[in-house]
Design a protein around this motif. Structure first.
Motif, PDB file in Angstrom:
ATOM      1  N   UNK A 164       7.975  -8.433  62.764  1.00  0.00           N
ATOM      2  CA  UNK A 164       8.272  -9.463  61.764  1.00  0.00           C
ATOM      3  C   UNK A 164       9.089 -10.587  62.389  1.00  0.00           C
ATOM      4  N   UNK A 165      10.091 -10.235  63.190  1.00  0.00           N
ATOM      5  CA  UNK A 165      10.907 -11.258  63.863  1.00  0.00           C
ATOM      6  C   UNK A 165      10.053 -12.084  64.819  1.00  0.00           C
ATOM      7  N   UNK A 166       9.136 -11.443  65.530  1.00  0.00           N
ATOM      8  CA  UNK A 166       8.238 -12.179  66.420  1.00  0.00           C
ATOM      9  C   UNK A 166       7.366 -13.147  65.626  1.00  0.00           C
ATOM     10  N   UNK A 167       6.874 -12.719  64.473  1.00  0.00           N
ATOM     11  CA  UNK A 167       6.053 -13.598  63.635  1.00  0.00           C
ATOM     12  C   UNK A 167       6.857 -14.824  63.204  1.00  0.00           C
ATOM     13  N   UNK A 168       8.102 -14.616  62.835  1.00  0.00           N
ATOM     14  CA  UNK A 168       8.958 -15.744  62.459  1.00  0.00           C
ATOM     15  C   UNK A 168       9.131 -16.693  63.641  1.00  0.00           C
ATOM     16  N   UNK A 169       9.298 -16.146  64.834  1.00  0.00           N
ATOM     17  CA  UNK A 169       9.432 -16.990  66.020  1.00  0.00           C
ATOM     18  C   UNK A 169       8.145 -17.751  66.313  1.00  0.00           C
ATOM     19  N   UNK A 193      -1.939 -16.746  67.735  1.00  0.00           N
ATOM     20  CA  UNK A 193      -0.950 -15.748  68.145  1.00  0.00           C
ATOM     21  C   UNK A 193      -0.168 -15.240  66.926  1.00  0.00           C
ATOM     22  N   UNK A 194       0.183 -16.169  66.038  1.00  0.00           N
ATOM     23  CA  UNK A 194       0.887 -15.793  64.807  1.00  0.00           C
ATOM     24  C   UNK A 194       0.023 -14.856  63.970  1.00  0.00           C
ATOM     25  N   UNK A 195      -1.247 -15.196  63.825  1.00  0.00           N
ATOM     26  CA  UNK A 195      -2.144 -14.373  63.008  1.00  0.00           C
ATOM     27  C   UNK A 195      -2.319 -12.969  63.588  1.00  0.00           C
ATOM     28  N   UNK A 196      -2.261 -12.846  64.913  1.00  0.00           N
ATOM     29  CA  UNK A 196      -2.314 -11.522  65.541  1.00  0.00           C
ATOM     30  C   UNK A 196      -1.138 -10.674  65.048  1.00  0.00           C
ATOM     31  N   UNK A 197       0.031 -11.271  64.970  1.00  0.00           N
ATOM     32  CA  UNK A 197       1.202 -10.548  64.490  1.00  0.00           C
ATOM     33  C   UNK A 197       1.073 -10.239  62.991  1.00  0.00           C
ATOM     34  N   UNK A 198       0.600 -11.199  62.219  1.00  0.00           N
ATOM     35  CA  UNK A 198       0.431 -10.989  60.775  1.00  0.00           C
ATOM     36  C   UNK A 198      -0.570  -9.871  60.522  1.00  0.00           C
ATOM     37  N   UNK A 201       0.250  -6.553  58.558  1.00  0.00           N
ATOM     38  CA  UNK A 201      -0.566  -6.213  57.389  1.00  0.00           C
ATOM     39  C   UNK A 201      -1.118  -4.798  57.491  1.00  0.00           C
ATOM     40  N   UNK A 202      -1.637  -4.453  58.654  1.00  0.00           N
ATOM     41  CA  UNK A 202      -2.195  -3.120  58.854  1.00  0.00           C
ATOM     42  C   UNK A 202      -1.125  -2.042  58.688  1.00  0.00           C
ATOM     43  N   UNK A 203       0.037  -2.277  59.280  1.00  0.00           N
ATOM     44  CA  UNK A 203       1.097  -1.277  59.198  1.00  0.00           C
ATOM     45  C   UNK A 203       1.596  -1.107  57.765  1.00  0.00           C
TER      46      UNK A 203
END
Length: 117
Positions: A89-94, A56-61, A65-67
């Motif tokens: 970014x905040x979701x990735x931190x969570x 799930x974290x990698x999906x956010x990363x 990355x793409x953006x």
């Protein structure tokens, strides 16, 4: 960047991360078990909870990355009902915090198994 500017950004993100973590608690889990969704997906896929949280974290990363690499993003929390790059970014931190919680639970389980062996 001046230290005060950096501190303002960190404070803004920490506050928003806390807010999002509380608000999205139902998305991450339901009921009293904050790791329920990770536990269920792990069981269904034959993976560990930590592996599910990492995916799930990698999906956010990947999205971040793409953006960043394309330069196609809005530096906002929300844009027209969608997540802005700040929220992503905040979701990735969570998800890092949720990953840590999964690892903590898995390690506790390993310790208990070792003690009972």
């Amino acid at each position: 960047m001046k230290p005060l500017t950096f501190e303002r950004i960190v404070k803004e993100f920490k506050e928003k991360e806390d807010e999002l973590l509380r608000w999205k608690a139902g998305e991450y889990a339901s009921g009293a078990d904050r790791l329920k969704n990770f536990r269920e997906v792990a069981r269904l896929t034959g993976r560990k909870m930590s592996e599910v949280a990492l995916m799930y974290l990698l999906k956010h990363i990947q999205s971040i990355s793409q953006q960043v690499s394309t330069g196609v993003y809005r530096w906002e929390w929300e844009t027209g009902g969608k997540e802005g790059l700040k929220q992503r970014i905040a979701d990735a931190a969570n998800y890092l915090h949720l990953l840590a919680a999964c690892l903590e639970e898995e390690e506790s389980f390993r310790r208990r198994e070792k003690e009972n062996a």
